[in-house]
Design an enzyme around this catalytic site. Structure first.
Site, PDB file in Angstrom:
ATOM      1  N   ASP A 196       0.938  -1.378  -0.039  1.00 55.71           N
ATOM      2  CA  ASP A 196       0.072   0.087   0.025  1.00 55.71           C
ATOM      3  C   ASP A 196       0.565   1.160   0.083  1.00 55.71           C
ATOM      4  OD1 ASP A 196       0.730  -0.890   2.525  1.00 55.71           O
ATOM      5  OD2 ASP A 196      -0.675   0.320   3.543  1.00 55.71           O
ATOM      6  N   GLU A 248      -0.083  -1.472   5.786  1.00 56.75           N
ATOM      7  CA  GLU A 248       0.896  -1.093   6.562  1.00 56.75           C
ATOM      8  C   GLU A 248       0.698   0.440   6.837  1.00 56.75           C
ATOM      9  OE1 GLU A 248       5.122   0.511   7.656  1.00 56.75           O
ATOM     10  OE2 GLU A 248       3.758   1.116   6.066  1.00 56.75           O
TER      11      GLU A 248
HETATM   12 ZN   LIG Z   1       6.919   2.058   3.990  1.00 56.84          ZN
END
Ligand SMILES: [Zn+2]
Length: 383
Positions: A79, A141
């Site tokens: 992401d 993340e």
């Molecule tokens: Zn990163």
């Protein structure tokens, strides 16, 4: 055959995968997962795509080449953060090359990693491997770390050593701070601005809280210190303040959002409890109500061992000792699985999360060489 690395980065950048706690910006990462999965399958990996429960359109990728309990894990998140297109020189989703720099959203953080990792792996034949290589691609993340959390909860170790390819300027990182968010709300009572006795002004309560938190920040900096970090103390940032509705009304409520970064070894729950006491003491005797709540745990602090064969080998390869970082990563989750974990990747963290983010072509090539050397050492030569 894999496409050239530059072509891979171009495709990954062109495939949006923003993650955000704010639903207005949050997107699926499935497009990026599918691209990486296809390339991994192309070079012989057994590929699993595992959907994250409770969040549609989000998935982790687990790709394995070879068999056994040991071996090397190369891990990255799929992401990106949200972006402000108007602040970019070019379209953030169109890879733009200028002076050897590849500009695009997620180039450094960290879509470039997947091109480097796959090209490093493609230099070897499955038959050469004594221990397996696992490529992990995680979801979310940048928002919740729920992808890495799901892997940790599942408990499968995948290997013995792990490299997370976050942008470290190709210097290994073995220690980072923990990051979490806290919101302090102060409540008062609305009333007409013409007469202060008609209400209780929350902004005036928050003013006391701000002063107390600044002193507390200095105090915890006295108590906790690690000189290996560029900023050697815990930090507390006043990131956002919201409250009130009109100049001619007494402010009934305001909220302060904090980013707190702890050193390894500091317990988050204890810090939140202490912060609650600080706020309570600041408002004691006054007419306000208050609430202190952790609004997100972004990353735990991480400190890997420095004296292992793995750390030594990575330091020798990179030609420098392992450093520390001020940003959070998924390393605590991989460490929880029992993996010896280091962070090592192309690109500079200073350009990540910024307009015109870039990684250089040279850095991707160097990362590819480093990852290949690690595969050679820990999946082929290692007994
Ligand atoms: Zn990163």
């Amino acid at each position: 055959m894999l496409p050239p690395a530059l072509e891979m980065v171009r495709k990954l950048v062109a495939t949006p995968s923003v993650s955000s706690p704010d639903d207005r910006f949050d997107q699926s990462n499935r497009g990026v997962i599918d691209l990486v999965a296809d390339w991994a399958a192309e070079i012989g990996f057994a590929v699993r795509i595992e959907a994250l429960s409770g969040r549609s359109g989000k998935a982790n990728l687990i790709a394995t080449l070879g068999e056994g309990d040991e071996g090397l894990v190369l891990s990255g998140h799929t992401d990106t953060v949200p972006y402000n297109a108007e602040r970019w020189t070019d379209d953030p989703f169109v890879l733009t090359e200028r002076d050897g720099k590849l500009h695009g959203l997620g180039t450094a953080d960290m879509k470039g990693f997947f091109a480097a990792a796959l090209h490093a792996i493609a230099r070897f034949e499955a038959g050469e491997l004594r221990h397996p290589i696992t490529l992990l691609g995680t979801a979310d993340e940048e928002s919740t770390m729920n992808g890495a959390r799901a892997l940790a909860e599942h408990g499968e170790r995948f290997g013995r050593y792990a490299i997370i390819g976050e942008p470290t300027g190709l210097r290994p990182v073995r220690k980072h701070k923990g990051v979490f968010y806290v919101q302090v709300r102060v409540g008062g009572e609305a009333g007409h601005a013409s007469n202060p006795s008609l209400g209780v002004n929350a902004i005036e309560g928050l003013q006391r809280v701000l002063a107390a938190l600044q002193s507390w920040r200095d105090a915890i900096g006295q108590r906790h210190r690690d000189d290996e970090f560029e900023v050697p103390t815990p930090t507390l940032n006043f990131g956002r303040i919201r409250g009130g509705d009109s100049p001619n009304r007494i402010c009934a409520e305001c909220a302060l959002d904090l980013d707190i970064r702890l050193l390894p070894g500091m317990a988050r729950a204890a810090v939140v409890a202490e912060l609650r006491d600080v706020v309570g003491n600041a408002l004691r005797g006054g007419p306000w109500t208050f609430d202190v709540r952790a609004t997100g745990a972004y990353a735990d602090a991480f400190a890997g061992p420095s004296d292992t064969e793995f750390a030594g080998a990575v330091e020798t390869l990179c030609g420098c000792s392992a450093a520390t970082a001020l940003f959070g990563t998924e390393a605590p989750f991989l460490a929880e699985l029992g993996l010896q974990t280091l962070i090592l990747g192309a690109g500079d963290i200073a350009v990540a999360h910024q307009p015109d983010e870039y990684v250089t072509i040279a850095a991707i090539e160097r990362a590819t060489d480093l990852y290949a050397s690690l595969i050679q050492r820990f999946c082929i030569e290692s007994t």
